[in-house]
Design a protein around this motif. Structure first.
Motif, PDB file in Angstrom:
ATOM      1  N   VAL A  77      -4.738 -28.080 -10.568  1.00  0.00           N
ATOM      2  CA  VAL A  77      -5.774 -27.346  -9.849  1.00  0.00           C
ATOM      3  C   VAL A  77      -6.927 -27.038 -10.792  1.00  0.00           C
ATOM      4  CG1 VAL A  77      -6.279 -25.315  -8.435  1.00  0.00           C
ATOM      5  CG2 VAL A  77      -3.981 -26.309  -8.416  1.00  0.00           C
ATOM      6  N   ARG A  78      -8.094 -27.579 -10.491  1.00  0.00           N
ATOM      7  CA  ARG A  78      -9.265 -27.372 -11.345  1.00  0.00           C
ATOM      8  C   ARG A  78      -9.987 -26.088 -10.957  1.00  0.00           C
ATOM      9  NH1 ARG A  78     -13.781 -31.956 -11.896  1.00  0.00           N
ATOM     10  NH2 ARG A  78     -14.116 -31.457  -9.696  1.00  0.00           N
ATOM     11  N   VAL A  79     -10.304 -25.297 -11.959  1.00  0.00           N
ATOM     12  CA  VAL A  79     -11.029 -24.048 -11.766  1.00  0.00           C
ATOM     13  C   VAL A  79     -12.361 -24.171 -12.488  1.00  0.00           C
ATOM     14  CG1 VAL A  79     -10.983 -21.559 -12.179  1.00  0.00           C
ATOM     15  CG2 VAL A  79      -8.851 -22.787 -11.724  1.00  0.00           C
ATOM     16  N   THR A  80     -13.443 -23.737 -11.867  1.00  0.00           N
ATOM     17  CA  THR A  80     -14.749 -23.793 -12.512  1.00  0.00           C
ATOM     18  C   THR A  80     -15.311 -22.396 -12.699  1.00  0.00           C
ATOM     19  OG1 THR A  80     -15.994 -23.970 -10.451  1.00  0.00           O
ATOM     20  CG2 THR A  80     -15.228 -26.020 -11.444  1.00  0.00           C
ATOM     21  N   GLY A  81     -16.083 -22.243 -13.756  1.00  0.00           N
ATOM     22  CA  GLY A  81     -16.829 -21.004 -13.947  1.00  0.00           C
ATOM     23  C   GLY A  81     -16.178 -19.969 -14.840  1.00  0.00           C
ATOM     24  N   ILE A  82     -14.951 -20.188 -15.307  1.00  0.00           N
ATOM     25  CA  ILE A  82     -14.307 -19.225 -16.198  1.00  0.00           C
ATOM     26  C   ILE A  82     -13.632 -19.963 -17.352  1.00  0.00           C
ATOM     27  CG2 ILE A  82     -13.916 -17.570 -14.337  1.00  0.00           C
ATOM     28  CD1 ILE A  82     -10.996 -18.376 -14.328  1.00  0.00           C
ATOM     29  N   GLY A  83     -13.322 -19.224 -18.401  1.00  0.00           N
ATOM     30  CA  GLY A  83     -12.716 -19.810 -19.582  1.00  0.00           C
ATOM     31  C   GLY A  83     -11.234 -19.500 -19.720  1.00  0.00           C
ATOM     32  N   HIS A  84     -10.729 -19.730 -20.913  1.00  0.00           N
ATOM     33  CA  HIS A  84      -9.289 -19.657 -21.172  1.00  0.00           C
ATOM     34  C   HIS A  84      -8.729 -18.249 -20.979  1.00  0.00           C
ATOM     35  CE1 HIS A  84      -5.597 -21.241 -22.975  1.00  0.00           C
ATOM     36  NE2 HIS A  84      -5.509 -20.112 -23.662  1.00  0.00           N
ATOM     37  N   LEU A  85      -9.395 -17.252 -21.528  1.00  0.00           N
ATOM     38  CA  LEU A  85      -8.868 -15.891 -21.485  1.00  0.00           C
ATOM     39  C   LEU A  85      -8.904 -15.301 -20.081  1.00  0.00           C
ATOM     40  CD1 LEU A  85     -10.420 -14.350 -24.732  1.00  0.00           C
ATOM     41  CD2 LEU A  85      -8.134 -15.314 -24.413  1.00  0.00           C
ATOM     42  N   ALA A  86      -9.795 -15.795 -19.240  1.00  0.00           N
ATOM     43  CA  ALA A  86      -9.932 -15.247 -17.897  1.00  0.00           C
ATOM     44  C   ALA A  86      -8.843 -15.729 -16.944  1.00  0.00           C
ATOM     45  CB  ALA A  86     -11.306 -15.596 -17.318  1.00  0.00           C
ATOM     46  N   LEU A  87      -8.161 -16.803 -17.283  1.00  0.00           N
ATOM     47  CA  LEU A  87      -7.203 -17.395 -16.348  1.00  0.00           C
ATOM     48  C   LEU A  87      -6.109 -16.420 -15.900  1.00  0.00           C
ATOM     49  CD1 LEU A  87      -6.915 -20.982 -17.869  1.00  0.00           C
ATOM     50  CD2 LEU A  87      -7.830 -20.383 -15.617  1.00  0.00           C
ATOM     51  N   PRO A  88      -5.513 -15.620 -16.790  1.00  0.00           N
ATOM     52  CA  PRO A  88      -4.454 -14.726 -16.307  1.00  0.00           C
ATOM     53  C   PRO A  88      -4.942 -13.404 -15.740  1.00  0.00           C
ATOM     54  CG  PRO A  88      -4.570 -14.640 -18.695  1.00  0.00           C
ATOM     55  CD  PRO A  88      -5.597 -15.643 -18.259  1.00  0.00           C
ATOM     56  N   VAL A  89      -6.255 -13.146 -15.768  1.00  0.00           N
ATOM     57  CA  VAL A  89      -6.742 -11.835 -15.332  1.00  0.00           C
ATOM     58  C   VAL A  89      -7.730 -11.896 -14.173  1.00  0.00           C
ATOM     59  CG1 VAL A  89      -6.422 -10.911 -17.656  1.00  0.00           C
ATOM     60  CG2 VAL A  89      -8.675 -11.755 -16.992  1.00  0.00           C
ATOM     61  N   HIS A  90      -8.273 -13.057 -13.864  1.00  0.00           N
ATOM     62  CA  HIS A  90      -9.304 -13.132 -12.832  1.00  0.00           C
ATOM     63  C   HIS A  90      -8.676 -12.969 -11.445  1.00  0.00           C
ATOM     64  CE1 HIS A  90     -12.753 -14.467 -10.528  1.00  0.00           C
ATOM     65  NE2 HIS A  90     -13.474 -14.412 -11.643  1.00  0.00           N
ATOM     66  N   PRO A  91      -9.256 -12.128 -10.582  1.00  0.00           N
ATOM     67  CA  PRO A  91      -8.661 -11.895  -9.256  1.00  0.00           C
ATOM     68  C   PRO A  91      -8.574 -13.149  -8.393  1.00  0.00           C
ATOM     69  CG  PRO A  91     -10.853 -10.883  -9.424  1.00  0.00           C
ATOM     70  CD  PRO A  91     -10.457 -11.274 -10.796  1.00  0.00           C
ATOM     71  N   ALA A  92      -9.526 -14.066  -8.526  1.00  0.00           N
ATOM     72  CA  ALA A  92      -9.460 -15.295  -7.739  1.00  0.00           C
ATOM     73  C   ALA A  92      -8.276 -16.152  -8.162  1.00  0.00           C
ATOM     74  CB  ALA A  92     -10.763 -16.077  -7.882  1.00  0.00           C
ATOM     75  N   ILE A  93      -7.978 -16.171  -9.459  1.00  0.00           N
ATOM     76  CA  ILE A  93      -6.813 -16.919  -9.930  1.00  0.00           C
ATOM     77  C   ILE A  93      -5.535 -16.249  -9.462  1.00  0.00           C
ATOM     78  CG2 ILE A  93      -5.640 -17.872 -11.954  1.00  0.00           C
ATOM     79  CD1 ILE A  93      -8.378 -19.050 -11.417  1.00  0.00           C
ATOM     80  N   ALA A  94      -5.509 -14.923  -9.482  1.00  0.00           N
ATOM     81  CA  ALA A  94      -4.338 -14.195  -8.995  1.00  0.00           C
ATOM     82  C   ALA A  94      -4.062 -14.543  -7.532  1.00  0.00           C
ATOM     83  CB  ALA A  94      -4.546 -12.690  -9.162  1.00  0.00           C
ATOM     84  N   SER A  95      -5.124 -14.608  -6.737  1.00  0.00           N
ATOM     85  CA  SER A  95      -4.963 -14.989  -5.333  1.00  0.00           C
ATOM     86  C   SER A  95      -4.404 -16.398  -5.211  1.00  0.00           C
ATOM     87  CB  SER A  95      -6.313 -14.885  -4.625  1.00  0.00           C
ATOM     88  OG  SER A  95      -6.220 -15.337  -3.293  1.00  0.00           O
ATOM     89  N   ALA A  96      -4.905 -17.318  -6.047  1.00  0.00           N
ATOM     90  CA  ALA A  96      -4.420 -18.699  -6.011  1.00  0.00           C
ATOM     91  C   ALA A  96      -2.971 -18.793  -6.454  1.00  0.00           C
ATOM     92  CB  ALA A  96      -5.304 -19.575  -6.899  1.00  0.00           C
ATOM     93  N   ILE A  97      -2.579 -17.982  -7.429  1.00  0.00           N
ATOM     94  CA  ILE A  97      -1.185 -17.983  -7.888  1.00  0.00           C
ATOM     95  C   ILE A  97      -0.273 -17.503  -6.763  1.00  0.00           C
ATOM     96  CG2 ILE A  97       0.452 -16.869  -9.458  1.00  0.00           C
ATOM     97  CD1 ILE A  97      -1.777 -16.914 -11.570  1.00  0.00           C
ATOM     98  N   ARG A  98      -0.693 -16.458  -6.065  1.00  0.00           N
ATOM     99  CA  ARG A  98       0.115 -15.970  -4.940  1.00  0.00           C
ATOM    100  C   ARG A  98       0.275 -17.069  -3.894  1.00  0.00           C
ATOM    101  NH1 ARG A  98      -3.536 -11.582  -5.139  1.00  0.00           N
ATOM    102  NH2 ARG A  98      -4.289 -12.164  -3.048  1.00  0.00           N
TER     103      ARG A  98
END
Length: 309
Positions: A265-286
């Motif tokens: 899954v490709r994510v755009t607009g954020i870097g490495h450190l943001a992956l475990p904390v960004h709310p959009a990623i959290a939604s995608a993980i759920r």
């Protein structure tokens, strides 16, 4: 292997342009610095191992003639356990497997504070974090520790399967456990966030550390993970970002193995450190933990989902 595009956090046009990339990179870098500063502040809170509570056994003396004070104390104890414990035995209404959160290199469980809170708010009751020592010098050793940890969780919670979310090195440790130590019998879904599945060329000066050398492309461990893995039962979902400066090249964060059921899954607009904390990623993980992976990145699957050229 499936490669999907997902979560274009800032992209609103179908093609990448230098001006957009420059603006996005600046924003992503600024966000990385903010996240780094915040993580430095909360890092000490994650140094201690996670406290785990066992569900108190039933009171066999409870009955019509039982001591009312004893019953009150037992009820208070159970209420306290329900409040503090996210690892109680499963009930008929709680069919979700436990989720184990595994941090990256020179980090600890504090990196998952926001993700853990998000999962808890949306109904996940069994959430566990594993701290492995920063002095760990071998991914294989860390994977063996994870194996013991998973077996303990399954015995304690009554679940036969778990899910794992691993950030960076944590995802590589989990993959080794699944692919090389038979962990696929326990791990239903492995979600990786910016994990160097094919090895990374970043941070050459850090190569003095043995575990960093194992994360290099062409290392013995990376080559071991390229070996056949017929019948592997775990579903892999890897999130990778085109602005991840720790993964070089960025596509190394994709799972590319003919025997593995993998969605990238490709994510755009954020870097490495943001992956475990960004709310959009959290939604995608759920979404990833609740789905079979096929719908990730599909049009309409999540707000803002679109293809990236």
């Amino acid at each position: 292997m499936k490669v999907l595009s997902f979560l274009p956090l800032l992209l609103r046009r179908p093609c990448l342009r230098p001006a957009w990339l420059s603006s996005t990179l600046i924003r992503a870098t600024a966000l990385e610095l903010v996240i780094l500063a915040g993580h430095v502040l909360i890092y000490p809170s994650g140094l201690a191992p996670e406290r785990r509570h066992r569900t108190p056994p039933p009171d066999t003396n409870a009955g019509s003639d039982a001591d009312p004070k004893r019953l009150t104390r037992s009820a208070d104890t159970a209420d306290a356990a329900d409040t503090a414990d996210t690892t109680a035995l499963p009930s008929a209404a709680d069919t979700r497997p436990p989720v184990v959160l595994l941090h990256g290199f020179i980090d600890n469980r504090s990196v998952f504070v926001l993700l853990r809170r998000s999962l808890a708010r949306h109904g996940w009751h069994h959430l566990e974090s594993l701290n492995y020592s920063p002095l760990t010098c071998d991914i294989r050793t860390a994977a063996e520790l994870l194996d013991r940890h998973v077996e303990e969780i399954c015995a304690r919670t009554g679940h036969s399967e778990i899910d794992i979310v691993g950030h960076s090195l944590g995802g590589l440790i989990a993959r080794y456990y699944v692919q090389r130590l038979g962990g696929d019998r326990r791990v239903r879904t492995l979600v990786t966030l910016g994990t160097p599945h094919s090895g990374t060329a970043a941070a050459p000066l850090a190569g003095a550390h043995p575990i960093v050398r194992q994360m290099r492309s062409g290392s013995d461990l990376i080559e071991e993970l390229r070996r056949p893995a017929p019948g592997c039962r775990t579903r892999f979902i890897s999130f990778w970002s085109e602005l991840d400066r720790v993964m070089l090249p960025v596509e190394t964060a994709c799972v590319d193995h003919p025997d593995l059921d993998a969605v990238n899954v490709r994510v755009t607009g954020i870097g490495h450190l943001a992956l475990p904390v960004h709310p959009a990623i959290a939604s995608a993980i759920r979404q990833a933990l609740e789905s079979d992976g096929a719908s990730l990145g599909a049009p309409g699957a999540a707000p803002g989902a679109a293809s990236v050229a």
